[in-house]
Motif scaffolding. Structure first.
Motif, mmCIF file in Angstrom:
data_model
loop_
_atom_site.group_PDB
_atom_site.id
_atom_site.type_symbol
_atom_site.label_atom_id
_atom_site.label_comp_id
_atom_site.label_asym_id
_atom_site.label_seq_id
_atom_site.Cartn_x
_atom_site.Cartn_y
_atom_site.Cartn_z
ATOM 1 N N LEU A 38 -2.173 -98.584 40.357
ATOM 2 C CA LEU A 38 -2.105 -98.321 41.931
ATOM 3 C C LEU A 38 -2.521 -99.566 42.365
ATOM 4 O O LEU A 38 -2.006 -99.728 43.408
ATOM 5 N N LYS A 39 -3.374 -100.392 42.025
ATOM 6 C CA LYS A 39 -3.386 -101.643 42.624
ATOM 7 C C LYS A 39 -1.849 -102.496 42.600
ATOM 8 O O LYS A 39 -1.692 -103.032 43.807
ATOM 9 N N ARG A 40 -1.210 -102.374 41.959
ATOM 10 C CA ARG A 40 0.275 -103.211 41.623
ATOM 11 C C ARG A 40 1.081 -102.316 42.634
ATOM 12 O O ARG A 40 1.834 -103.156 43.325
ATOM 13 N N LEU A 41 1.119 -100.923 42.873
ATOM 14 C CA LEU A 41 1.663 -100.269 43.703
ATOM 15 C C LEU A 41 1.276 -100.420 45.283
ATOM 16 O O LEU A 41 2.217 -100.124 46.401
ATOM 17 N N GLU A 42 0.251 -100.791 45.658
ATOM 18 C CA GLU A 42 -0.671 -101.062 46.655
ATOM 19 C C GLU A 42 0.362 -101.549 47.747
ATOM 20 O O GLU A 42 0.575 -100.915 48.951
ATOM 21 N N PRO A 43 1.058 -102.692 47.669
ATOM 22 C CA PRO A 43 2.076 -103.072 48.802
ATOM 23 C C PRO A 43 3.223 -102.290 49.341
ATOM 24 O O PRO A 43 3.200 -102.119 50.290
ATOM 25 N N GLU A 44 3.647 -101.498 48.036
ATOM 26 C CA GLU A 44 4.701 -100.709 48.276
ATOM 27 C C GLU A 44 4.139 -99.426 49.134
ATOM 28 O O GLU A 44 5.034 -98.689 49.920
ATOM 29 N N ILE A 45 3.103 -99.024 48.512
ATOM 30 C CA ILE A 45 2.536 -97.756 49.321
ATOM 31 C C ILE A 45 2.222 -97.917 50.659
ATOM 32 O O ILE A 45 2.508 -97.361 51.651
ATOM 33 N N GLN A 46 1.850 -99.103 51.174
ATOM 34 C CA GLN A 46 1.380 -99.685 52.382
ATOM 35 C C GLN A 46 2.826 -99.749 53.429
ATOM 36 O O GLN A 46 2.824 -99.177 54.380
ATOM 37 N N ARG A 47 3.769 -100.267 52.598
ATOM 38 C CA ARG A 47 5.021 -100.337 53.235
ATOM 39 C C ARG A 47 5.822 -99.108 53.578
ATOM 40 O O ARG A 47 6.265 -98.882 54.506
ATOM 41 N N ARG A 48 5.588 -98.090 52.740
ATOM 42 C CA ARG A 48 6.307 -96.842 52.766
ATOM 43 C C ARG A 48 5.453 -95.972 53.606
ATOM 44 O O ARG A 48 6.096 -94.727 53.978
ATOM 45 N N ARG A 49 4.155 -95.931 53.743
ATOM 46 C CA ARG A 49 3.416 -94.792 54.430
ATOM 47 C C ARG A 49 3.654 -95.101 55.870
ATOM 48 O O ARG A 49 3.584 -95.790 56.419
ATOM 49 N N PRO A 50 4.242 -93.732 56.354
ATOM 50 C CA PRO A 50 4.417 -93.395 57.801
ATOM 51 C C PRO A 50 3.232 -93.893 58.559
ATOM 52 O O PRO A 50 1.941 -93.367 57.978
ATOM 53 N N LYS A 51 3.163 -94.094 59.753
ATOM 54 C CA LYS A 51 1.884 -94.159 60.736
ATOM 55 C C LYS A 51 1.467 -92.632 60.897
ATOM 56 O O LYS A 51 2.210 -91.646 61.381
ATOM 57 N N GLY A 52 0.197 -92.511 60.349
ATOM 58 C CA GLY A 52 -0.611 -91.149 60.747
ATOM 59 C C GLY A 52 -0.408 -90.405 59.356
ATOM 60 O O GLY A 52 -0.756 -89.309 59.225
ATOM 61 N N GLY A 53 0.510 -90.676 58.494
ATOM 62 C CA GLY A 53 0.790 -90.150 57.507
ATOM 63 C C GLY A 53 0.139 -90.734 56.207
ATOM 64 O O GLY A 53 -0.656 -91.028 55.936
ATOM 65 N N GLY A 54 1.020 -90.296 55.049
ATOM 66 C CA GLY A 54 0.899 -90.472 53.659
ATOM 67 C C GLY A 54 1.743 -90.886 52.515
ATOM 68 O O GLY A 54 2.845 -90.576 53.025
ATOM 69 N N VAL A 55 1.414 -91.233 51.420
ATOM 70 C CA VAL A 55 2.308 -91.394 50.215
ATOM 71 C C VAL A 55 1.967 -90.447 49.290
ATOM 72 O O VAL A 55 0.758 -90.592 48.872
ATOM 73 N N LEU A 56 2.819 -89.655 48.556
ATOM 74 C CA LEU A 56 2.499 -88.841 47.354
ATOM 75 C C LEU A 56 2.834 -89.650 45.992
ATOM 76 O O LEU A 56 3.748 -90.434 46.274
ATOM 77 N N VAL A 57 1.631 -89.988 45.325
ATOM 78 C CA VAL A 57 1.846 -90.705 44.197
ATOM 79 C C VAL A 57 1.694 -89.888 43.040
ATOM 80 O O VAL A 57 0.742 -88.988 42.786
ATOM 81 N N ARG A 58 2.774 -89.938 41.932
ATOM 82 C CA ARG A 58 2.656 -89.140 40.864
ATOM 83 C C ARG A 58 2.013 -90.022 39.675
ATOM 84 O O ARG A 58 2.460 -91.189 39.600
ATOM 85 N N ILE A 59 1.031 -89.508 38.914
ATOM 86 C CA ILE A 59 0.426 -90.200 37.648
ATOM 87 C C ILE A 59 0.835 -89.314 36.620
ATOM 88 O O ILE A 59 0.472 -88.142 36.462
ATOM 89 N N GLY A 60 1.740 -90.158 35.591
ATOM 90 C CA GLY A 60 2.180 -89.297 34.487
ATOM 91 C C GLY A 60 1.122 -89.717 33.176
ATOM 92 O O GLY A 60 1.041 -90.936 33.062
ATOM 93 N N LEU A 61 0.568 -88.769 32.638
ATOM 94 C CA LEU A 61 -0.109 -88.999 31.535
ATOM 95 C C LEU A 61 0.241 -88.069 30.240
ATOM 96 O O LEU A 61 1.111 -86.987 30.640
ATOM 97 N N MET A 62 0.098 -88.355 29.211
ATOM 98 C CA MET A 62 0.510 -87.524 28.033
ATOM 99 C C MET A 62 -0.876 -87.283 27.247
ATOM 100 O O MET A 62 -1.893 -88.279 27.435
ATOM 101 N N GLU A 63 -0.932 -86.259 26.949
ATOM 102 C CA GLU A 63 -2.389 -85.801 26.126
ATOM 103 C C GLU A 63 -1.809 -84.838 24.788
ATOM 104 O O GLU A 63 -0.767 -84.539 24.590
ATOM 105 N N TRP A 64 -2.804 -84.845 23.941
ATOM 106 C CA TRP A 64 -2.638 -84.015 22.660
ATOM 107 C C TRP A 64 -2.306 -82.630 22.981
ATOM 108 O O TRP A 64 -2.523 -82.032 23.767
ATOM 109 N N ALA A 65 -1.142 -82.181 22.334
ATOM 110 C CA ALA A 65 -0.440 -80.956 22.384
ATOM 111 C C ALA A 65 -1.809 -80.111 21.910
ATOM 112 O O ALA A 65 -1.812 -78.915 22.580
ATOM 113 N N ALA A 66 -2.412 -80.339 20.876
ATOM 114 C CA ALA A 66 -3.675 -79.470 20.451
ATOM 115 C C ALA A 66 -4.810 -80.228 20.725
ATOM 116 O O ALA A 66 -5.174 -81.282 20.491
ATOM 117 N N PRO A 67 -5.957 -79.402 21.048
ATOM 118 C CA PRO A 67 -7.346 -80.114 21.282
ATOM 119 C C PRO A 67 -7.963 -80.388 20.047
ATOM 120 O O PRO A 67 -7.503 -79.744 18.877
#
Length: 146
Positions: free
Chosen positions: A50-79
């Motif tokens: 997120l820190k690495r993406l911060e400059p791009e997030i701020q560049r792309r964020r519209p005034k008064g709006g926001g940026v949607l960030v997807r965080i992809g994780l993998m998890e064990w299929a079975a608990p």
């Protein structure tokens, strides 16, 4: 085989089974501990990305709006035996911008996506963050894109 030999064989088999069960339980505890350590590492990776993406997030964020960030994780299929699933970081991406998080998320969900899949025994889980300013990140309820 006489009665004494049979009883000795039964005791040896029971001892072997108990050792195997003990090893199996120990293996589950070790797996759980590694999963907990991995979760902490995953959190750090997400924060760093997120820190690495911060400059791009701020560049792309519209005034008064926001940026949607997807965080992809993998998890064990079975608990594990505790019902937990270890998680590992996969990827992070800016997936949309706009004035309303719900609208941007619905638009994103309606598009086709080509996402990296996890290895065997794992499954992919995505969550989203709505970033409206450098200091303010609103997490949107995690969703699964299966």
């Amino acid at each position: 085989m006489d009665k004494l030999q049979f009883q000795a064989m039964q005791r040896a088999t029971a001892a072997h089974t108990a050792r195997q069960e003990g090893i199996s339980a120990l293996g589950e505890v070790v797996k759980w501990a590694i999963g907990k350590l991995g979760e902490h590492g995953t959190e750090l990776q997400v924060e760093n990305e997120l820190k690495r993406l911060e400059p791009e997030i701020q560049r792309r964020r519209p005034k008064g709006g926001g940026v949607l960030v997807r965080i992809g994780l993998m998890e064990w299929a079975a608990p594990d035996f505790m019902g937990d699933r270890a998680q590992r970081f996969m990827d992070i991406a800016i997936v949309g911008t706009g004035m309303d998080a719900g609208t941007v998320l619905r638009q994103y969900e309606q598009m086709d996506h080509l996402l990296a899949g996890p290895p065997d025994g794992w499954r992919r889980r995505d969550s989203y963050m709505w970033v409206t300013s450098p200091e303010h990140h609103d997490e949107i309820k995690p969703l699964t894109l299966d």
